[in-house]
Design a protein around this motif. Structure first.
Motif, short mmCIF file in Angstrom:
data_model
loop_
_atom_site.label_atom_id
_atom_site.label_comp_id
_atom_site.label_asym_id
_atom_site.label_seq_id
_atom_site.Cartn_x
_atom_site.Cartn_y
_atom_site.Cartn_z
N TRP A 95 -4.10 -52.12 -50.66
CA TRP A 95 -2.84 -51.42 -50.57
C TRP A 95 -2.03 -51.65 -51.85
CZ3 TRP A 95 -4.20 -55.15 -46.94
CH2 TRP A 95 -3.63 -56.40 -47.12
N SER A 107 10.01 -50.67 -42.94
CA SER A 107 9.29 -51.87 -43.41
C SER A 107 8.18 -52.22 -42.43
CB SER A 107 10.27 -53.04 -43.54
OG SER A 107 10.78 -53.38 -42.27
N ILE A 108 7.47 -53.26 -42.79
CA ILE A 108 6.40 -53.80 -41.94
C ILE A 108 6.88 -55.12 -41.37
CG2 ILE A 108 4.08 -54.78 -41.90
CD1 ILE A 108 3.32 -52.77 -44.03
N PHE A 156 -4.73 -45.88 -49.82
CA PHE A 156 -4.51 -47.00 -48.91
C PHE A 156 -5.84 -47.35 -48.24
CE2 PHE A 156 -0.53 -44.99 -49.58
CZ PHE A 156 0.39 -46.01 -49.55
N GLU A 212 0.87 -49.99 -44.16
CA GLU A 212 1.41 -49.70 -45.49
C GLU A 212 1.48 -48.20 -45.73
OE1 GLU A 212 2.64 -51.58 -47.85
OE2 GLU A 212 2.07 -53.60 -47.22
N TYR A 213 0.43 -47.47 -45.32
CA TYR A 213 0.46 -46.02 -45.50
C TYR A 213 1.61 -45.40 -44.71
CZ TYR A 213 -0.34 -41.10 -45.01
OH TYR A 213 -0.13 -39.75 -45.00
N ARG A 249 3.60 -54.47 -53.78
CA ARG A 249 5.01 -54.24 -53.47
C ARG A 249 5.67 -55.59 -53.29
NH1 ARG A 249 6.22 -55.65 -48.53
NH2 ARG A 249 4.65 -55.76 -46.94
N ARG A 299 -3.38 -54.07 -42.04
CA ARG A 299 -2.13 -53.92 -42.80
C ARG A 299 -2.12 -52.64 -43.63
NH1 ARG A 299 2.05 -57.72 -44.59
NH2 ARG A 299 3.29 -56.53 -46.04
N TYR A 305 0.56 -55.53 -37.32
CA TYR A 305 1.53 -55.06 -38.29
C TYR A 305 2.32 -53.90 -37.68
CZ TYR A 305 -1.28 -57.93 -41.32
OH TYR A 305 -1.94 -58.99 -41.86
#
Length: 142
Positions: free
Chosen positions: A70, A8-9, A65, A44-45, A73, A40, A21
């Motif tokens: 992004w 996760s981030i 991305f 995300e990538y 989600r 971010r 992030y």
């Protein structure tokens, strides 16, 4: 093992308003954050890539991305808790935030032992103090 790893981030808001992030791996009670990004979309990538690596999704295409583009989600449970803890932004909360500037800024200028830093911080603190006073004077809208 791959299904047991949560990728996760973890956003961390900085005192200057920016956000870092962190890419996080969590397995049971162990957690590591091997990467940190200012943008971010880069985090995300990496989250998508590691989820693929652990068998939790399709291999991501890096060009999907882009900054501010992004994939949509759902927020993680940690992100939902962080956002929920922020609550509603009020004049009083903003005033308190501006009041915090003085100690942090003067402390940093003191650590630098730089007269220019003291002068700049002093002027900025006066401006932030004026904003704080105005927020406290006007209070919340009716």
């Amino acid at each position: 093992m791959g299904a047991d790893v949560e990728v996760s981030i973890k956003p961390m808001r900085l005192s200057d308003g920016r956000c870092d992030y962190f890419v996080s791996f969590k397995h049971g009670d162990r957690e590591a954050t091997p990467h940190v990004f200012r943008e971010r979309f880069k985090a995300e990538y990496h989250v998508a890539f590691y989820r693929w690596l652990f068998g939790q999704g399709e291999k991501p295409y890096i060009l999907d991305f882009k900054d501010d583009e992004w994939p949509a989600r759902e927020y993680t449970a940690d992100e939902q808790r962080a956002f929920a803890s922020m609550g509603d932004l009020t004049c009083a909360k903003l005033a308190d935030a501006f009041a915090c500037f003085w100690n942090a800024a003067i402390g940093d200028a003191h650590n630098r032992q730089d007269s220019t830093a003291f002068a700049v911080v002093g002027s900025m603190a006066e401006g932030f103090a004026a904003i704080e006073r105005r927020l406290r004077e006007h209070g919340e809208p009716a």
